[in-house]
Design an enzyme around this catalytic site. Structure first.
Site, PDB file in Angstrom:
ATOM      1  N   ASP A  58       0.875  -1.183   0.000  1.00 26.35           N
ATOM      2  CA  ASP A  58       0.000   0.000   0.000  1.00 26.35           C
ATOM      3  C   ASP A  58       0.905   1.223   0.000  1.00 26.35           C
ATOM      4  O   ASP A  58       2.085   1.145   0.356  1.00 26.35           O
ATOM      5  CB  ASP A  58      -0.904   0.008   1.238  1.00 26.35           C
ATOM      6  CG  ASP A  58      -2.198   0.798   1.027  1.00 26.35           C
ATOM      7  OD1 ASP A  58      -3.270   0.180   0.889  1.00 26.35           O
ATOM      8  OD2 ASP A  58      -2.128   2.047   0.981  1.00 26.35           O
ATOM      9  N   ASN A 113      -5.245  -4.693  -6.735  1.00 25.36           N
ATOM     10  CA  ASN A 113      -6.490  -4.104  -6.239  1.00 25.36           C
ATOM     11  C   ASN A 113      -6.435  -2.609  -5.932  1.00 25.36           C
ATOM     12  O   ASN A 113      -7.464  -1.935  -5.952  1.00 25.36           O
ATOM     13  CB  ASN A 113      -6.898  -4.889  -4.976  1.00 25.36           C
ATOM     14  CG  ASN A 113      -7.928  -4.172  -4.160  1.00 25.36           C
ATOM     15  OD1 ASN A 113      -9.113  -4.184  -4.497  1.00 25.36           O
ATOM     16  ND2 ASN A 113      -7.500  -3.528  -3.077  1.00 25.36           N
ATOM     17  N   TYR A 178     -12.239   7.733 -14.231  1.00 26.17           N
ATOM     18  CA  TYR A 178     -12.380   6.452 -13.524  1.00 26.17           C
ATOM     19  C   TYR A 178     -12.937   5.379 -14.470  1.00 26.17           C
ATOM     20  O   TYR A 178     -12.410   4.262 -14.537  1.00 26.17           O
ATOM     21  CB  TYR A 178     -13.301   6.642 -12.314  1.00 26.17           C
ATOM     22  CG  TYR A 178     -13.414   5.437 -11.399  1.00 26.17           C
ATOM     23  CD1 TYR A 178     -12.405   5.133 -10.488  1.00 26.17           C
ATOM     24  CD2 TYR A 178     -14.528   4.616 -11.430  1.00 26.17           C
ATOM     25  CE1 TYR A 178     -12.509   4.041  -9.637  1.00 26.17           C
ATOM     26  CE2 TYR A 178     -14.645   3.523 -10.579  1.00 26.17           C
ATOM     27  CZ  TYR A 178     -13.629   3.242  -9.681  1.00 26.17           C
ATOM     28  OH  TYR A 178     -13.737   2.155  -8.848  1.00 26.17           O
ATOM     29  N   LYS A 182     -10.953   2.044 -15.608  1.00 22.33           N
ATOM     30  CA  LYS A 182     -11.464   0.714 -15.246  1.00 22.33           C
ATOM     31  C   LYS A 182     -11.827  -0.106 -16.498  1.00 22.33           C
ATOM     32  O   LYS A 182     -11.646  -1.326 -16.521  1.00 22.33           O
ATOM     33  CB  LYS A 182     -12.666   0.836 -14.309  1.00 22.33           C
ATOM     34  CG  LYS A 182     -12.302   1.400 -12.928  1.00 22.33           C
ATOM     35  CD  LYS A 182     -11.340   0.502 -12.181  1.00 22.33           C
ATOM     36  CE  LYS A 182     -11.114   0.952 -10.747  1.00 22.33           C
ATOM     37  NZ  LYS A 182     -10.199   0.088  -9.996  1.00 22.33           N
ATOM     38  N   THR A 213     -16.742   0.803   1.789  1.00 26.58           N
ATOM     39  CA  THR A 213     -15.336   0.906   2.198  1.00 26.58           C
ATOM     40  C   THR A 213     -15.024   2.375   2.493  1.00 26.58           C
ATOM     41  O   THR A 213     -15.865   3.254   2.296  1.00 26.58           O
ATOM     42  CB  THR A 213     -14.396   0.448   1.068  1.00 26.58           C
ATOM     43  OG1 THR A 213     -14.523   1.374  -0.014  1.00 26.58           O
ATOM     44  CG2 THR A 213     -14.721  -0.945   0.575  1.00 26.58           C
TER      45      THR A 213
HETATM   46  N1  LIG Z   1     -15.691   0.654  -2.829  1.00 31.43           N
HETATM   47  C1  LIG Z   1     -16.347   0.550  -3.954  1.00 31.43           C
HETATM   48  O1  LIG Z   1     -17.554   0.821  -4.027  1.00 31.43           O
HETATM   49  C2  LIG Z   1     -15.649   0.055  -5.204  1.00 31.43           C
HETATM   50  C3  LIG Z   1     -16.448  -0.285  -6.302  1.00 31.43           C
HETATM   51  C4  LIG Z   1     -15.826  -0.740  -7.470  1.00 31.43           C
HETATM   52  C5  LIG Z   1     -14.453  -0.865  -7.530  1.00 31.43           C
HETATM   53  N2  LIG Z   1     -13.700  -0.508  -6.443  1.00 31.43           N
HETATM   54  C6  LIG Z   1     -12.253  -0.659  -6.574  1.00 31.43           C
HETATM   55  O2  LIG Z   1     -11.787  -1.492  -5.540  1.00 31.43           O
HETATM   56  C7  LIG Z   1     -10.426  -1.172  -5.246  1.00 31.43           C
HETATM   57  C8  LIG Z   1     -10.290  -0.959  -3.747  1.00 31.43           C
HETATM   58  O3  LIG Z   1     -11.149   0.087  -3.383  1.00 31.43           O
HETATM   59  P1  LIG Z   1     -11.659   0.300  -1.881  1.00 31.43           P
HETATM   60  O4  LIG Z   1     -13.084   0.683  -1.962  1.00 31.43           O
HETATM   61  O5  LIG Z   1     -11.233  -0.826  -1.029  1.00 31.43           O
HETATM   62  O6  LIG Z   1     -10.840   1.637  -1.555  1.00 31.43           O
HETATM   63  P2  LIG Z   1     -10.061   2.091  -0.247  1.00 31.43           P
HETATM   64  O7  LIG Z   1      -9.794   3.543  -0.435  1.00 31.43           O
HETATM   65  O8  LIG Z   1     -10.778   1.641   0.979  1.00 31.43           O
HETATM   66  O9  LIG Z   1      -8.692   1.264  -0.366  1.00 31.43           O
HETATM   67  C9  LIG Z   1      -7.790   1.524  -1.414  1.00 31.43           C
HETATM   68  C10 LIG Z   1      -6.382   1.312  -0.905  1.00 31.43           C
HETATM   69  O10 LIG Z   1      -5.483   1.569  -1.984  1.00 31.43           O
HETATM   70  C11 LIG Z   1      -4.408   2.344  -1.492  1.00 31.43           C
HETATM   71  N3  LIG Z   1      -3.824   3.129  -2.560  1.00 31.43           N
HETATM   72  C12 LIG Z   1      -4.328   4.239  -3.156  1.00 31.43           C
HETATM   73  N4  LIG Z   1      -3.469   4.693  -4.077  1.00 31.43           N
HETATM   74  C13 LIG Z   1      -2.399   3.855  -4.074  1.00 31.43           C
HETATM   75  C14 LIG Z   1      -1.192   3.810  -4.794  1.00 31.43           C
HETATM   76  N5  LIG Z   1      -0.880   4.747  -5.721  1.00 31.43           N
HETATM   77  N6  LIG Z   1      -0.325   2.808  -4.545  1.00 31.43           N
HETATM   78  C15 LIG Z   1      -0.596   1.879  -3.612  1.00 31.43           C
HETATM   79  N7  LIG Z   1      -1.723   1.890  -2.873  1.00 31.43           N
HETATM   80  C16 LIG Z   1      -2.617   2.870  -3.104  1.00 31.43           C
HETATM   81  C17 LIG Z   1      -5.020   3.217  -0.418  1.00 31.43           C
HETATM   82  O11 LIG Z   1      -4.032   3.715   0.480  1.00 31.43           O
HETATM   83  C18 LIG Z   1      -6.008   2.273   0.227  1.00 31.43           C
HETATM   84  O12 LIG Z   1      -5.433   1.563   1.301  1.00 31.43           O
HETATM   85  C19 LIG Z   1     -10.095   0.073  -6.069  1.00 31.43           C
HETATM   86  O13 LIG Z   1      -9.408  -0.318  -7.245  1.00 31.43           O
HETATM   87  C20 LIG Z   1     -11.469   0.632  -6.414  1.00 31.43           C
HETATM   88  O14 LIG Z   1     -11.473   1.376  -7.606  1.00 31.43           O
HETATM   89  C21 LIG Z   1     -14.264  -0.054  -5.281  1.00 31.43           C
END
Ligand SMILES: NC(=O)c1ccc[n+]([C@@H]2O[C@H](COP(=O)([O-])OP(=O)(O)OC[C@H]3O[C@@H](n4cnc5c(N)ncnc54)[C@H](O)[C@@H]3O)[C@@H](O)[C@H]2O)c1
Length: 276
Positions: A58, A113, A178, A182, A213
């Site tokens: 991370d 992820n 975004y 994606k 989240t």
């Molecule tokens: N939460 C949702 O509704 C949702 C829906 C569809 C897709 N997603 C995707 O799921 C994945 C995780 O999302 P989440 O909801 O758990 O988000 P989150 O913000 O809770 O967690 C994301 C994590 O990624 C880390 N991060 C951000 N930029 C980074 C970088 N440049 N290098 C390394 N780490 C980095 C952050 O520090 C964080 O710990 C993402 O790719 C997001 O686009 C989330």
């Protein structure tokens, strides 16, 4: 600042969460990006529960340490380590993969992820914001896939699983960067699946719908999205749980999915089926 919309806690209408078991995941080496929060953290718990060995990556060192401590408490004896890096930095990604190999000897599964949101009217989106979304959400996914994929190819196989989104398969106003990133992840998944099957590397993606989240909490706190409205638009009338996304990841990473590659698995409570 806008008052955060209360999320329907307890996930009304959701069944108690039942998990499957994939004994073949025991001992597998997993590199898990974005493991400091949300879906990535839930994946870390799910793979640790199965006895996998984990390198957590991370950009947020404190969050990483917290996930690591949680795993050590919940799964005594778990083999886990952390590496701080930005996935948007290809050299840092290479160093993180080398560190994983040095610590565990190989990389069997990449949970690709980490990601950020980017919601803004396209007429106002700055080049810097566009680049940030593409650098992290698309290029970062490629850097990790390539660095891990090279190792998997030379070791005789592996699994790459990227977290795309419903917005990689559909489209929306005010989410151009975004959605484009994606959609790129879905395309990258299919291209790499076709190219790396010869190396026994399976490449798939999961496409979560709205999942509760920190990313969602942040968007709600800033008034960018309305949680109650999103639930109302979801046929199952609730947000997803990070654990549900982790469950899909377990299946796709396991040998139960041995013939599945190039697939983008939707877990969205019916959002896309509804056609919004
Ligand atoms: N939460 C949702 O509704 C949702 C829906 C569809 C897709 N997603 C995707 O799921 C994945 C995780 O999302 P989440 O909801 O758990 O988000 P989150 O913000 O809770 O967690 C994301 C994590 O990624 C880390 N991060 C951000 N930029 C980074 C970088 N440049 N290098 C390394 N780490 C980095 C952050 O520090 C964080 O710990 C993402 O790719 C997001 O686009 C989330």
């Amino acid at each position: 600042m806008t008052t955060p919309t209360p999320i329907p806690l307890g996930y009304p209408g959701a069944q108690p969460f039942a998990t499957a078991s994939y004994p073949g995941l025991a001992g597998r080496v997993v590199l898990n990006t974005g493991a400091g929060s949300g879906i990535g953290r839930a994946m870390a718990h799910a793979f640790a529960r199965h006895g996998a060995r984990l390198m957590l990556l991370d950009i947020d060192q404190a969050a990483l340490e917290q996930t690591c401590a949680q795993l050590q408490q919940a799964f005594p004896g778990v083999e886990v380590d952390i590496v701080q890096a930005s996935i948007a930095d290809d050299e840092a990604v290479e160093r993180a993969c080398a560190a994983t190999e040095a610590r565990f000897g190989r990389i069997d599964i990449l949970l690709n992820n980490a990601g950020i949101s980017m919601n803004k009217p396209s007429l106002e989106l700055t080049p810097a914001e566009w680049r940030r979304a593409i650098d992290i959400d698309l290029s970062g996914v490629f850097y990790c896939a390539q660095a891990a994929g090279r190792r998997m190819a030379s070791q005789g196989g592996g699994v790459i699983l990227s977290t795309a989104s419903i917005w990689g398969l559909s489209s929306s106003a005010n989410r151009l960067a975004y959605c484009a990133a994606k959609a790129g992840v879905v395309s990258l998944t299919k291209c790499l699946a076709a190219e790396w099957a010869q190396h026994r590397i399976r490449v798939n993606a999961i496409c979560p719908g709205y999942t509760h989240t920190a990313l969602m909490d942040d968007l709600m706190a800033r008034g960018v999205i309305n949680g109650a409205e999103l639930c109302g638009k979801t046929p199952m009338n609730r947000l997803g749980r990070p654990e549900e996304m982790a469950e899909a990841a377990l299946y796709l990473a396991s040998d139960a999915a041995a013939f599945i590659t190039g697939h983008a698995l939707v877990s969205d409570g019916g959002w896309l089926a509804q056609g919004y």
